[in-house]
Design a protein around this motif. Structure first.
Motif, mmCIF file in Angstrom:
data_model
loop_
_atom_site.group_PDB
_atom_site.id
_atom_site.type_symbol
_atom_site.label_atom_id
_atom_site.label_comp_id
_atom_site.label_asym_id
_atom_site.label_seq_id
_atom_site.Cartn_x
_atom_site.Cartn_y
_atom_site.Cartn_z
ATOM 1 N N SER A 47 64.903 16.149 -92.417
ATOM 2 C CA SER A 47 64.818 17.369 -93.222
ATOM 3 C C SER A 47 65.128 17.147 -94.705
ATOM 4 C CB SER A 47 65.753 18.439 -92.661
ATOM 5 O OG SER A 47 67.095 18.015 -92.767
ATOM 6 N N GLU A 48 65.651 15.951 -95.044
ATOM 7 C CA GLU A 48 66.000 15.688 -96.446
ATOM 8 C C GLU A 48 65.234 14.531 -97.079
ATOM 9 O OE1 GLU A 48 70.238 15.218 -96.499
ATOM 10 O OE2 GLU A 48 70.576 17.345 -96.143
ATOM 11 N N LEU A 49 64.619 13.677 -96.264
ATOM 12 C CA LEU A 49 63.899 12.528 -96.810
ATOM 13 C C LEU A 49 62.684 12.229 -95.941
ATOM 14 C CD1 LEU A 49 63.925 10.277 -98.990
ATOM 15 C CD2 LEU A 49 65.134 8.857 -97.321
ATOM 16 N N ILE A 50 61.513 12.207 -96.566
ATOM 17 C CA ILE A 50 60.254 11.960 -95.865
ATOM 18 C C ILE A 50 59.522 10.813 -96.550
ATOM 19 C CG2 ILE A 50 57.944 12.891 -95.345
ATOM 20 C CD1 ILE A 50 59.877 14.336 -93.638
ATOM 21 N N LYS A 51 58.982 9.912 -95.748
ATOM 22 C CA LYS A 51 58.110 8.834 -96.244
ATOM 23 C C LYS A 51 56.679 9.200 -95.901
ATOM 24 C CE LYS A 51 56.823 4.269 -96.770
ATOM 25 N NZ LYS A 51 56.996 3.458 -97.911
ATOM 26 N N ILE A 52 55.801 9.071 -96.895
ATOM 27 C CA ILE A 52 54.371 9.346 -96.721
ATOM 28 C C ILE A 52 53.610 8.041 -96.928
ATOM 29 C CG2 ILE A 52 52.354 10.614 -97.594
ATOM 30 C CD1 ILE A 52 54.379 12.576 -96.620
ATOM 31 N N HIS A 53 52.641 7.793 -96.070
ATOM 32 C CA HIS A 53 51.686 6.696 -96.239
ATOM 33 C C HIS A 53 50.325 7.287 -95.913
ATOM 34 C CE1 HIS A 53 49.179 3.358 -94.764
ATOM 35 N NE2 HIS A 53 49.764 2.691 -95.735
ATOM 36 N N TYR A 54 49.352 7.122 -96.834
ATOM 37 C CA TYR A 54 48.053 7.769 -96.638
ATOM 38 C C TYR A 54 46.985 7.018 -97.425
ATOM 39 C CZ TYR A 54 44.976 11.882 -96.048
ATOM 40 O OH TYR A 54 43.969 12.745 -95.687
ATOM 41 N N HIS A 55 45.821 6.833 -96.824
ATOM 42 C CA HIS A 55 44.672 6.255 -97.505
ATOM 43 C C HIS A 55 43.760 7.403 -97.924
ATOM 44 C CE1 HIS A 55 45.138 2.268 -95.063
ATOM 45 N NE2 HIS A 55 46.139 2.482 -95.904
ATOM 46 N N THR A 56 43.442 7.476 -99.204
ATOM 47 C CA THR A 56 42.651 8.580 -99.739
ATOM 48 C C THR A 56 41.913 8.125 -100.993
ATOM 49 O OG1 THR A 56 42.746 10.885 -100.522
ATOM 50 C CG2 THR A 56 44.614 9.469 -101.091
ATOM 51 N N ASN A 57 40.941 8.906 -101.409
ATOM 52 C CA ASN A 57 40.260 8.642 -102.681
ATOM 53 C C ASN A 57 40.843 9.474 -103.814
ATOM 54 O OD1 ASN A 57 38.477 6.716 -101.659
ATOM 55 N ND2 ASN A 57 37.060 8.282 -100.959
ATOM 56 N N GLU A 58 41.757 10.376 -103.493
ATOM 57 C CA GLU A 58 42.338 11.264 -104.497
ATOM 58 C C GLU A 58 43.868 11.310 -104.364
ATOM 59 O OE1 GLU A 58 38.712 14.407 -105.049
ATOM 60 O OE2 GLU A 58 40.027 14.716 -103.342
ATOM 61 N N PRO A 59 44.527 10.184 -104.641
ATOM 62 C CA PRO A 59 45.979 10.148 -104.459
ATOM 63 C C PRO A 59 46.729 11.148 -105.329
ATOM 64 C CG PRO A 59 45.239 8.226 -105.693
ATOM 65 C CD PRO A 59 44.018 8.927 -105.187
ATOM 66 N N TRP A 60 46.192 11.477 -106.487
ATOM 67 C CA TRP A 60 46.862 12.415 -107.383
ATOM 68 C C TRP A 60 47.042 13.779 -106.733
ATOM 69 C CZ3 TRP A 60 42.238 9.998 -108.187
ATOM 70 C CH2 TRP A 60 41.089 10.786 -108.038
ATOM 71 N N LYS A 114 52.555 16.919 -92.469
ATOM 72 C CA LYS A 114 51.420 16.233 -91.842
ATOM 73 C C LYS A 114 50.241 17.191 -91.686
ATOM 74 C CE LYS A 114 50.315 13.465 -87.732
ATOM 75 N NZ LYS A 114 49.244 14.226 -87.112
ATOM 76 N N ASP A 115 50.504 18.390 -91.162
ATOM 77 C CA ASP A 115 49.438 19.380 -90.971
ATOM 78 C C ASP A 115 48.783 19.753 -92.300
ATOM 79 O OD1 ASP A 115 49.916 19.393 -88.253
ATOM 80 O OD2 ASP A 115 51.055 21.272 -88.263
ATOM 81 N N TYR A 116 49.597 19.955 -93.342
ATOM 82 C CA TYR A 116 49.052 20.340 -94.643
ATOM 83 C C TYR A 116 48.144 19.244 -95.187
ATOM 84 C CZ TYR A 116 48.529 22.253 -99.266
ATOM 85 O OH TYR A 116 47.982 22.767 -100.419
ATOM 86 N N ILE A 117 48.614 18.004 -95.140
ATOM 87 C CA ILE A 117 47.816 16.895 -95.667
ATOM 88 C C ILE A 117 46.518 16.751 -94.879
ATOM 89 C CG2 ILE A 117 47.732 14.385 -95.942
ATOM 90 C CD1 ILE A 117 50.731 14.533 -96.742
ATOM 91 N N GLU A 118 46.602 16.792 -93.559
ATOM 92 C CA GLU A 118 45.396 16.656 -92.727
ATOM 93 C C GLU A 118 44.393 17.778 -92.980
ATOM 94 O OE1 GLU A 118 46.976 14.277 -88.793
ATOM 95 O OE2 GLU A 118 47.051 16.454 -88.748
ATOM 96 N N ASN A 119 44.867 18.987 -93.261
ATOM 97 C CA ASN A 119 43.983 20.131 -93.440
ATOM 98 C C ASN A 119 43.488 20.335 -94.870
ATOM 99 O OD1 ASN A 119 43.968 21.040 -90.715
ATOM 100 N ND2 ASN A 119 46.037 21.820 -91.012
ATOM 101 N N ASN A 120 44.092 19.638 -95.844
ATOM 102 C CA ASN A 120 43.743 19.899 -97.232
ATOM 103 C C ASN A 120 43.248 18.690 -98.021
ATOM 104 O OD1 ASN A 120 44.596 22.857 -97.877
ATOM 105 N ND2 ASN A 120 46.175 22.024 -96.549
ATOM 106 N N PHE A 121 43.417 17.486 -97.468
ATOM 107 C CA PHE A 121 42.997 16.279 -98.170
ATOM 108 C C PHE A 121 42.172 15.410 -97.231
ATOM 109 C CE2 PHE A 121 47.348 17.288 -99.818
ATOM 110 C CZ PHE A 121 46.924 17.857 -101.010
ATOM 111 N N VAL A 122 41.247 14.656 -97.806
ATOM 112 C CA VAL A 122 40.406 13.766 -97.021
ATOM 113 C C VAL A 122 40.991 12.357 -97.101
ATOM 114 C CG1 VAL A 122 38.088 12.811 -96.777
ATOM 115 C CG2 VAL A 122 38.387 15.177 -97.507
ATOM 116 N N GLY A 123 41.189 11.737 -95.930
ATOM 117 C CA GLY A 123 41.727 10.389 -95.895
ATOM 118 C C GLY A 123 41.943 9.939 -94.463
#
Length: 88
Positions: free
Chosen positions: A46-59, A28-37
């Protein structure tokens, strides 16, 4: 959606990460600090994470997540098209 409403982020990006020693907080911290959305959700264990995020650069999000483990169940939906009643 009214024509007056504006979407700031075009792509609804969702995926699962299958890995080892995954940390919801670190991801969460990495995404918030490195991507805009917005609307970020990072849930799992620790073995399975679900991500949901609105962004202009999903790649960029997908590229980062792929460094953490195997990514799958990837969905990238174009919310601009959806708001116009179009597919996908």
């Amino acid at each position: 959606m009214d024509e007056d409403e504006v979407l700031n982020y075009r792509y609804d990006t969702q995926l699962l990460i299958d890995g080892k020693d995954l940390s919801e907080d670190d991801i969460k911290d990495y995404i918030e600090n490195n991507f805009v959305g917005d609307c970020l959700l990072v849930v799992g264990d620790s073995e399975l994470i679900k991500i949901h995020y609105h962004t202009n650069e999903p790649w960029k999000v997908l590229e980062y997540c792929s460094t953490l483990g195997e990514i799958y169940d990837i969905v990238v939906e174009d919310m601009f098209r959806q708001s116009k009643g179009l597919q996908g």
